[in-house]
Write a protein that holds these residues in place. Structure first.
Motif, short mmCIF file in Angstrom:
data_model
loop_
_atom_site.label_atom_id
_atom_site.label_comp_id
_atom_site.label_asym_id
_atom_site.label_seq_id
_atom_site.Cartn_x
_atom_site.Cartn_y
_atom_site.Cartn_z
N ASP A 91 50.54 39.11 28.94
CA ASP A 91 51.29 39.96 28.15
C ASP A 91 53.06 39.29 28.41
N VAL A 92 53.62 38.59 27.71
CA VAL A 92 54.68 37.82 27.82
C VAL A 92 55.78 38.83 27.72
N GLN A 93 55.54 39.97 27.38
CA GLN A 93 56.48 41.04 27.05
C GLN A 93 56.68 42.07 28.12
N GLY A 94 55.75 41.64 29.24
CA GLY A 94 55.95 42.36 30.75
C GLY A 94 55.18 43.97 30.37
N ARG A 95 54.54 44.24 29.49
CA ARG A 95 54.05 45.59 29.29
C ARG A 95 52.94 45.83 30.03
N TYR A 96 51.83 44.90 30.13
CA TYR A 96 50.60 45.01 30.68
C TYR A 96 50.23 43.85 31.87
N LEU A 97 49.34 44.29 32.71
CA LEU A 97 48.89 43.26 33.87
C LEU A 97 48.15 42.58 33.42
N PRO A 98 47.96 41.26 34.00
CA PRO A 98 47.04 40.24 33.55
C PRO A 98 45.68 40.63 33.67
N VAL A 99 44.81 39.91 32.80
CA VAL A 99 43.62 40.06 32.84
C VAL A 99 42.74 38.77 32.72
N ALA A 100 41.48 38.50 33.49
CA ALA A 100 40.90 37.39 33.30
C ALA A 100 39.43 37.78 33.45
N ALA A 101 38.71 37.02 32.78
CA ALA A 101 37.27 37.05 32.50
C ALA A 101 36.45 35.95 32.43
N GLU A 102 34.99 35.90 32.60
CA GLU A 102 34.22 34.62 32.71
C GLU A 102 32.99 35.10 31.56
N PRO A 103 33.41 34.73 30.16
CA PRO A 103 32.43 35.08 29.43
C PRO A 103 31.26 33.88 29.30
N LEU A 104 30.07 34.14 28.84
CA LEU A 104 29.03 33.40 28.62
C LEU A 104 29.00 32.89 27.17
N LEU A 105 29.32 31.65 26.72
CA LEU A 105 29.40 31.33 25.31
C LEU A 105 28.14 30.38 24.87
N PHE A 219 39.87 52.79 44.28
CA PHE A 219 38.64 51.87 44.12
C PHE A 219 39.35 50.63 44.57
N ARG A 220 38.60 50.19 45.68
CA ARG A 220 39.05 48.81 46.13
C ARG A 220 38.04 47.87 46.94
N SER A 221 38.14 46.37 46.91
CA SER A 221 37.57 45.52 47.38
C SER A 221 38.14 44.47 47.96
N ALA A 222 37.87 44.38 49.28
CA ALA A 222 38.80 43.29 49.95
C ALA A 222 38.46 41.86 49.28
N ALA A 223 37.20 41.66 48.73
CA ALA A 223 37.11 40.53 48.25
C ALA A 223 38.04 40.08 46.86
N VAL A 224 37.87 41.25 46.20
CA VAL A 224 38.85 41.31 44.90
C VAL A 224 40.31 41.30 45.37
N ALA A 225 40.46 41.92 46.36
CA ALA A 225 41.95 41.97 46.64
C ALA A 225 42.55 40.48 47.16
N ALA A 226 41.60 39.65 47.79
CA ALA A 226 41.94 38.25 47.92
C ALA A 226 42.26 37.34 46.87
N GLU A 227 41.60 37.63 45.83
CA GLU A 227 41.89 36.78 44.42
C GLU A 227 43.22 36.62 43.81
N PRO A 228 43.69 35.64 43.56
CA PRO A 228 45.05 35.61 42.90
C PRO A 228 45.08 36.26 41.32
N TRP A 229 43.95 36.03 40.79
CA TRP A 229 43.75 36.81 39.43
C TRP A 229 42.39 37.16 39.34
N PRO A 230 41.89 38.25 39.71
CA PRO A 230 40.67 38.79 39.51
C PRO A 230 40.04 39.01 38.16
N THR A 231 38.69 38.85 37.78
CA THR A 231 38.11 39.06 36.52
C THR A 231 37.94 40.54 36.41
N LEU A 232 38.14 40.85 35.10
CA LEU A 232 37.90 42.26 34.81
C LEU A 232 36.48 42.95 35.21
N ALA A 233 35.54 42.35 35.18
CA ALA A 233 34.36 42.78 35.77
C ALA A 233 34.54 43.19 37.34
#
Length: 278
Positions: A91-105, A219-233
């Protein structure tokens, strides 16, 4: 042999290989303006496509390496593999946190989670990507807010990045949110219904109709916390973790009291933050 299309009778149908709709996790409304949506191909270094939104607020991609969207369905030229595609939403307007995902296309439906992931999502909504409030989001005047800074219990100098939070009133979930990479979180939500009080009570007691004791869950996971940009899943799959006061010994924080018109800040008894158990 070539054929000419007959106006009004023939048309070219181009199916998308990826489509997604983003919704505000607070009120479930569709968000398209101010978002930058990009798809990266892990098989081709440097290949990136930027998706544009149509008039329905759906971001669409019609072609990608090995995939195209002509024909009765999105045709597969070479098979996609798990982990090949990475979707990033900012979000270039700074309203929302960034989101990432790994879709199967390719996908034959909109990408995202099912209805109900956001507390206020419409029950008939199609799959969508929830957007969680950033601490820099301007607060709508009719909504309530909870702010909190989270740090790791094992290292209070380190932020408890990407912790997922839920705010509960009894059995009712009022809000859901995320702490960003810096451990700062903002939860935005409408006030619950006023509490019922007997007829004939004093004005002081009547004011308690607009006070509620609420519970903040983490709700927290050390593995997720270590990622610079975690996926939504991965964010949504984090296990429950204990919230603690920053004092010694670490104990559960004091109950939170929500009051109408008063911003709520969750903090420790002797510190401006709470810690999350590792």
């Amino acid at each position: 042999m070539s054929a000419r299309l007959a106006p009004g009778f023939d048309r070219i149908v181009r199916h998308a290989v990826l489509g997604l709709q983003c919704r505000d996790a607070v009120d479930g409304r569709v968000v398209a303006d101010g978002l930058r949506v990009r798809l990266h191909d892990g098989w081709r270094s440097g290949w990136t496509a930027e998706l544009a939104a149509n008039r329905s607020g759906v971001f669409v991609l019609h072609a990608a390496p090995g995939l195209h969207g002509f024909g009765a369905a999105a045709a597969v030229v070479s098979p996609a593999e798990p982990g090949r595609w990475r979707l990033e939403i900012e979000d270039v307007q700074g309203r929302y946190l960034p989101v990432a995902a790994e879709p199967l296309l390719p996908l034959d439906e909109l990408f995202g989670v099912g209805p109900g992931a956001a507390p206020a999502s419409p029950p008939d909504a199609l799959p969508y990507v929830p957007l969680y409030s950033a601490p820099t989001r301007p607060l709508p005047p009719v909504l309530q807010a909870l702010r909190v800074e989270l740090r790791r219990a094992a290292d209070p100098d380190a932020p408890a990045a990407w912790t997922r939070l839920e705010l509960w009133l009894g059995t009712q979930r009022l809000a859901e949110g995320l702490a960003g990479a810096d451990g700062q979180a903002l939860l935005v939500f409408p006030l619950p219904r006023p509490r019922e009080v007997p007829i004939g009570v004093s004005p002081a007691e009547a004011g308690e109709r607009f006070e509620w004791t609420v519970e903040l869950r983490a709700f927290r996971s050390a593995a997720v916390a270590a990622e610079p940009w975690p996926t939504l899943a991965s964010l949504l799959a984090q296990p429950s973790a204990a919230l603690l006061d920053a004092g010694s010994p670490p104990l559960p924080p004091a109950p939170l009291v929500l009051r109408a018109g008063v911003p709520l800040v969750a903090r420790g008894a002797t510190a401006s933050y709470l810690t999350v158990a590792d």
